[in-house]
Design an enzyme around this catalytic site. Structure first.
Site, PDB file in Angstrom:
ATOM      1  N   TRP A  31      -3.001   4.853  -7.730  1.00 35.00           N
ATOM      2  CA  TRP A  31      -4.303   5.380  -8.157  1.00 35.00           C
ATOM      3  C   TRP A  31      -4.648   6.694  -7.452  1.00 35.00           C
ATOM      4  O   TRP A  31      -5.680   7.303  -7.730  1.00 35.00           O
ATOM      5  CB  TRP A  31      -5.411   4.344  -7.938  1.00 35.00           C
ATOM      6  CG  TRP A  31      -5.379   3.667  -6.604  1.00 35.00           C
ATOM      7  CD1 TRP A  31      -6.004   4.071  -5.481  1.00 35.00           C
ATOM      8  CD2 TRP A  31      -4.673   2.464  -6.281  1.00 35.00           C
ATOM      9  NE1 TRP A  31      -5.728   3.197  -4.465  1.00 35.00           N
ATOM     10  CE2 TRP A  31      -4.920   2.196  -4.925  1.00 35.00           C
ATOM     11  CE3 TRP A  31      -3.858   1.580  -7.003  1.00 35.00           C
ATOM     12  CZ2 TRP A  31      -4.383   1.091  -4.266  1.00 35.00           C
ATOM     13  CZ3 TRP A  31      -3.326   0.484  -6.348  1.00 35.00           C
ATOM     14  CH2 TRP A  31      -3.592   0.239  -5.006  1.00 35.00           C
ATOM     15  N   ARG A  32      -3.773   7.133  -6.527  1.00 32.36           N
ATOM     16  CA  ARG A  32      -4.029   8.434  -5.897  1.00 32.36           C
ATOM     17  C   ARG A  32      -3.399   9.574  -6.688  1.00 32.36           C
ATOM     18  O   ARG A  32      -3.485  10.725  -6.284  1.00 32.36           O
ATOM     19  CB  ARG A  32      -3.518   8.420  -4.450  1.00 32.36           C
ATOM     20  CG  ARG A  32      -4.421   7.576  -3.575  1.00 32.36           C
ATOM     21  CD  ARG A  32      -4.118   7.708  -2.115  1.00 32.36           C
ATOM     22  NE  ARG A  32      -5.172   7.039  -1.364  1.00 32.36           N
ATOM     23  CZ  ARG A  32      -5.026   6.547  -0.143  1.00 32.36           C
ATOM     24  NH1 ARG A  32      -3.868   6.673   0.476  1.00 32.36           N
ATOM     25  NH2 ARG A  32      -6.021   5.954   0.459  1.00 32.36           N
ATOM     26  N   GLU A  44     -10.543   0.298  -7.769  1.00 37.77           N
ATOM     27  CA  GLU A  44     -11.603  -0.180  -6.876  1.00 37.77           C
ATOM     28  C   GLU A  44     -11.970  -1.637  -7.187  1.00 37.77           C
ATOM     29  O   GLU A  44     -12.203  -2.426  -6.280  1.00 37.77           O
ATOM     30  CB  GLU A  44     -12.854   0.715  -6.991  1.00 37.77           C
ATOM     31  CG  GLU A  44     -12.701   2.061  -6.320  1.00 37.77           C
ATOM     32  CD  GLU A  44     -12.454   1.938  -4.816  1.00 37.77           C
ATOM     33  OE1 GLU A  44     -12.862   0.940  -4.215  1.00 37.77           O
ATOM     34  OE2 GLU A  44     -11.817   2.844  -4.252  1.00 37.77           O
ATOM     35  N   THR A  50      -9.019  -8.046  -2.250  1.00 38.91           N
ATOM     36  CA  THR A  50      -7.573  -8.189  -2.471  1.00 38.91           C
ATOM     37  C   THR A  50      -6.819  -7.092  -1.729  1.00 38.91           C
ATOM     38  O   THR A  50      -7.263  -5.942  -1.694  1.00 38.91           O
ATOM     39  CB  THR A  50      -7.281  -8.102  -3.995  1.00 38.91           C
ATOM     40  OG1 THR A  50      -8.220  -8.921  -4.680  1.00 38.91           O
ATOM     41  CG2 THR A  50      -5.875  -8.589  -4.319  1.00 38.91           C
ATOM     42  N   CYS A 199      -8.207   1.238  12.852  1.00 39.01           N
ATOM     43  CA  CYS A 199      -9.329   0.507  13.454  1.00 39.01           C
ATOM     44  C   CYS A 199      -9.259  -0.948  12.979  1.00 39.01           C
ATOM     45  O   CYS A 199     -10.124  -1.436  12.264  1.00 39.01           O
ATOM     46  CB  CYS A 199     -10.645   1.168  13.060  1.00 39.01           C
ATOM     47  SG  CYS A 199     -12.005   0.651  14.113  1.00 39.01           S
TER      48      CYS A 199
END
Ligand code: SF4
Length: 357
Positions: A31-32, A44, A50, A199
């Protein structure tokens, strides 16, 4: 001024470091490429609850079947659900499908580019609308999802439960504070990716973190204490039984109806176990629901499955000596093994179907 606010200079440096890291480290995800609102929207919705690795193949198959919003709107809901089978949270697929129809009926098949119109579509909340418009059209909307909740709460040193309405308000304010006027889509994707890959929930990789200089939790050595652990979810235990009824090479299946747990998907006859004499109860429930009289053979298998807040124990029986005719208007159907393959089944229904081979 909030304690967590960055000066304009720090904010620019923060974004610069973040984007440099993202350009170097970003994953090559389907999707990029060719970032149209439609393609971003589908990704999205699939990515909600998921993992990326699970979504990739589903996404490619979906895009092959429905390369644009018109094709999706023209499809039957059953086709959409079939392509969604196994991804779970089927409400997402049904809402996606109805949103595609709304776009065709109300927006001439063009995905809207105004935030309020996107937000008004079925299944789209503030996060998803912001993600679609920032990533596909570079509109400066903030985002807040699982990875960024964790990242922001550490950056801003949020020492409260992240789910309270006050914390959510603060987190959204922080997201607004970070989003730039230009390259909002890249910044938003970079924030999500940093949250996901650096993170991390238990062991944040602070020494590799591009924005460690701006992290208040790290400065106070509290990165592993934030966000505060969530209260454990309350599960509801459910005991059900399914029956495989086979007559002349055909299986009895039922389409789950609106309001039921797996609405729109198919399943074997299934009943909640309410009696200690399970066999008699099932024979009677099946007769009431279908008009068929059967005797049951022993328990074949027990499936344990957790879905949303339910923990299901499903006992699977096989029916023998089937007598009588199927009543009309019951949502039950006789299907052959080929159709069992083609129909979109509930997760546990599919597990039972696999044992039929
Ligand atoms: Fe997360 Fe550590 Fe980076 Fe802070 S420094 S944002 S805790 S990875």
């Amino acid at each position: 001024m909030n304690d967590w606010e960055l000066s304009s200079r720090d904010k620019s440096a923060f974004r610069r470091k973040l984007l440099t890291w993202f350009e170097r480290e970003k994953r090559d995800l389907p999707w990029r490429h060719n970032k149209t609102p439609y393609r971003i929207w589908i990704s999205e919705i699939m990515l909600q609850q998921t993992q990326v690795a699970t979504v990739i193949d589903y996404y490619k198959r979906f895009m092959r079947a429905f390369p644009n919003i018109i094709k999706l709107a023209q499809a039957d809901e059953s086709e959409v659900l079939k392509l969604w089978e196994g991804l779970g949270y089927y409400r997402r697929a049904r809402q996606l499908h109805s949103a595609a129809r709304v776009v065709v009926e109300q927006h001439h098949g063009q995905f809207p580019d105004s935030f309020d119109e996107v937000l008004a579509l079925p299944g789209i909340g503030r996060y998803t609308a912001g993600a679609i418009l920032s990533i596909s059209a570079d509109q400066p909307h903030p985002i807040l999802e699982g990875n960024t909740v964790r990242l922001y709460s550490r950056l801003m040193l949020l020492e409260e439960q992240t789910t309270t309405s006050q914390s959510q308000k603060e987190l959204w304010k922080f997201a607004e504070h970070l989003v730039p006027r230009k390259r909002a889509g890249d910044v938003n994707q970079a924030l999500m990716e940093l949250g996901n890959r650096v993170c991390k929930p238990r062991n944040p990789l602070c020494t590799d973190c591009a924005v460690r200089l701006y992290c208040r939790a790290r400065a106070e050595g509290k990165q592993k204490l934030i966000p505060l652990p969530k209260r454990p979810p309350k599960y509801e235990d459910i005991h059900e039984a399914a029956i495989v009824v086979k007559r002349s090479d055909k299986y009895l299946v039922r389409e789950c109806q609106p309001g039921e747990r797996w609405a729109g998907l198919w399943d074997f006859p299934r009943f909640e176990v309410t009696s200690t004499d399970v066999t008699s109860q099932l024979v009677s429930d099946l007769k009431g629901a279908t008009g068929l009289t059967v005797s049951l053979v022993d328990l074949k298998q027990t499936i344990k499955h957790a879905v949303t807040r339910f923990r299901i124990t499903l006992d699977c029986f096989e029916a023998k000596s089937i007598r009588g005719q199927l009543k009309g208007n019951t949502f039950f159907r006789w299907v052959d093994s080929g159709e069992v393959e083609e129909l979109a089944f509930s997760v546990t229904g599919r597990k039972i179907a696999k044992t039929l081979r």
